[in-house]
Design an enzyme around this catalytic site. Sequence first.
Site, PDB file in Angstrom:
ATOM      1  N   CYS A  55       0.820  -1.222   0.000  1.00 19.43           N
ATOM      2  CA  CYS A  55       0.000   0.000   0.000  1.00 19.43           C
ATOM      3  C   CYS A  55       0.850   1.267   0.000  1.00 19.43           C
ATOM      4  CB  CYS A  55      -0.898   0.054   1.241  1.00 19.43           C
ATOM      5  SG  CYS A  55      -1.208  -1.488   2.064  1.00 19.43           S
ATOM      6  N   ASP A  87      -3.328  -3.219   7.772  1.00 15.55           N
ATOM      7  CA  ASP A  87      -4.296  -4.153   8.334  1.00 15.55           C
ATOM      8  C   ASP A  87      -4.110  -5.580   7.842  1.00 15.55           C
ATOM      9  OD1 ASP A  87      -5.240  -1.921   9.536  1.00 15.55           O
ATOM     10  OD2 ASP A  87      -7.248  -1.991   8.685  1.00 15.55           O
ATOM     11  N   LYS A 130      -6.040   3.204   7.584  1.00 22.03           N
ATOM     12  CA  LYS A 130      -6.159   4.252   8.608  1.00 22.03           C
ATOM     13  C   LYS A 130      -5.358   5.491   8.260  1.00 22.03           C
ATOM     14  CE  LYS A 130      -8.548   1.153  10.445  1.00 22.03           C
ATOM     15  NZ  LYS A 130      -8.197   0.170   9.393  1.00 22.03           N
ATOM     16  N   GLU A 450     -10.190  -5.325  13.782  1.00 21.32           N
ATOM     17  CA  GLU A 450     -10.961  -5.907  12.691  1.00 21.32           C
ATOM     18  C   GLU A 450     -10.908  -7.430  12.774  1.00 21.32           C
ATOM     19  OE1 GLU A 450     -10.474  -2.446   9.282  1.00 21.32           O
ATOM     20  OE2 GLU A 450      -9.423  -4.341   9.019  1.00 21.32           O
ATOM     21  N   SER A 476     -13.175  -5.701   8.672  1.00 26.32           N
ATOM     22  CA  SER A 476     -12.453  -5.210   7.508  1.00 26.32           C
ATOM     23  C   SER A 476     -13.435  -4.809   6.420  1.00 26.32           C
ATOM     24  CB  SER A 476     -11.530  -6.316   6.995  1.00 26.32           C
ATOM     25  OG  SER A 476     -11.113  -6.058   5.674  1.00 26.32           O
TER      26      SER A 476
END
Length: 573
Positions: A55, A87, A130, A450, A476
Amino acid sequence: MTKTYGKSKLPSRHVTEGPERAPHRSYLYAMGIPTSGIHAPLVGVATTWNEAAPCNITLGRQAQVVKKGVASAGGTPREFTTITVTDGIAMGHQGMKSSLVSREVIADSVELTMRGHCYDAIVGLAGCDKSLPGLMMAMVRLNVPSVFIYGGSILPGKFKGKQVTVVDVFEGVGKHSNGAMSDEDLEELEKAACPSAGSCGGQFTANTMACVSEAIGLALPGSAGAPAPYESRDAFAFESGRAVMELLKNKIRPRDIVTRKALENAAAVVAATGGSTNGALHLPAIAHECGIDFDIHAVGDIFKRTPYLADLMPGGKYTAKDLYEAGGVEAVMKTLLDGGFLHGDCITVTGKTVAENLKSIKLRGDQDVIYPHNKPLRSEGGVVVLGGNLAPEGAIVKVAGMSNLVFTGTARCFDSEEACFAAVDKKQYKEGDVLVIRYEGPKGGPGMREMLSTTAALYGQGMGDKVALITDGRFSGGTRGFCIGHVGPEAAVGGPIALLKDGDKITIDATKQTIHVEISDAELEQRHKAWQPRKTDYQSGALWKYAQGVGPAEKGAVTHPGAKSETHVYADI
């Protein structure tokens, strides 16, 4: 340039102007900044670049292009980075407790960097779930001219001729435990699912919040679309740098952009795309930074009246790349605007309104990713907020792709995610169970984990529509099925979820927007008197600190009083 941008009223004057700032300027000269650059506006270029996950991996490169855009318009860019917790890697173990906490750390660290160095404006680049809301929260908190830019989605993988994402791998774990996937196939899938840089490829939290960045007006139109590996993103990065200088010149600030109407637009796009339930956590948190009341119930009202238009994973067929190729967020917004579901008069970072930005956009007829507003997949949004005696402060479920919207079953209670996952992994549950995971809320976790590992395992075992799962934690954006999160009040403060016992009958009705346990008020009161609070295992460190100040999920799980308690705004120092 100083006269053009009114340096005498910008925050950077405190570190660049006058004889008393000679020591400060000496540091700037040490970094090779010429005199003209020192006396130009200083623009923070904040990224969440790191090597934790795909990411974030392209953000450093994209930031260099943003800096060129800033410089081309007469600003002096100053790059800095902050943390992320990814995550997908934090999922399914104690590391996930750090995830939501990271949103606050990101917002706080960006605020402190901007304040400490007196930067005049900010361009923020983010990729993980986040980090997107964390940067947007910092922007409206500081209220200096700001532009957000998404790092871009990952490309979809291919496994046995089918498009796959990381969620398929999580569900593959459940299939493997059920004997429905071999060791060899699971290994092949894990190696194929994530073939490039970028954020998770379905309409999970990162892509949901990327859509929000455009809908709320903080990002350039179209900037959320191109996948991370596409160098066509550079044009948006460069223009984002130039755009922030125009905002500075024209004195347009984030709180001029992020109004109540803009928040409603953002919620509408979450609903229309079947986005992540986390949108109902992050939008209230962004609103809180502006001093606007916009809690989970306000978000739910928008979800209720917005049609579900985009057939995206995890409930639908298509990935973020497919959405981009079908016209992107702009096409979703255009059909919503045409149907009267968006406020077209909201100002954006272009200096133009939503309606002006979308004037030339048309919904293409040669695609089936985005449906017209008058022929939706569902007349109401893909995400639903629930209320009832089990969740007086609300709860949330993603219904995108679901056919059965009512579930009645018996409670099976677990006081941690690990305990529930162990039962699921060993198939120690039965059809009709309502699996309850509690003490995982903002305070009780702490950190509001999550639960994708557990929900994906259920789907992998073929039980996704035969059981329900409720939690005071989160799910999630990749979760699908009857999975209800954000149940409030949470167990740690004695909410009704803490009082459940095995065998209690629970009914979830997404059509009526209710979640109800068949226990009398008197019985609930009796159980509450017998309930005892419990300590977490985190009695020091960052998670302890977070638990002391975090508020309920209903209001966004925020950790400070927000704009309503401000006595000054950073932008006006």
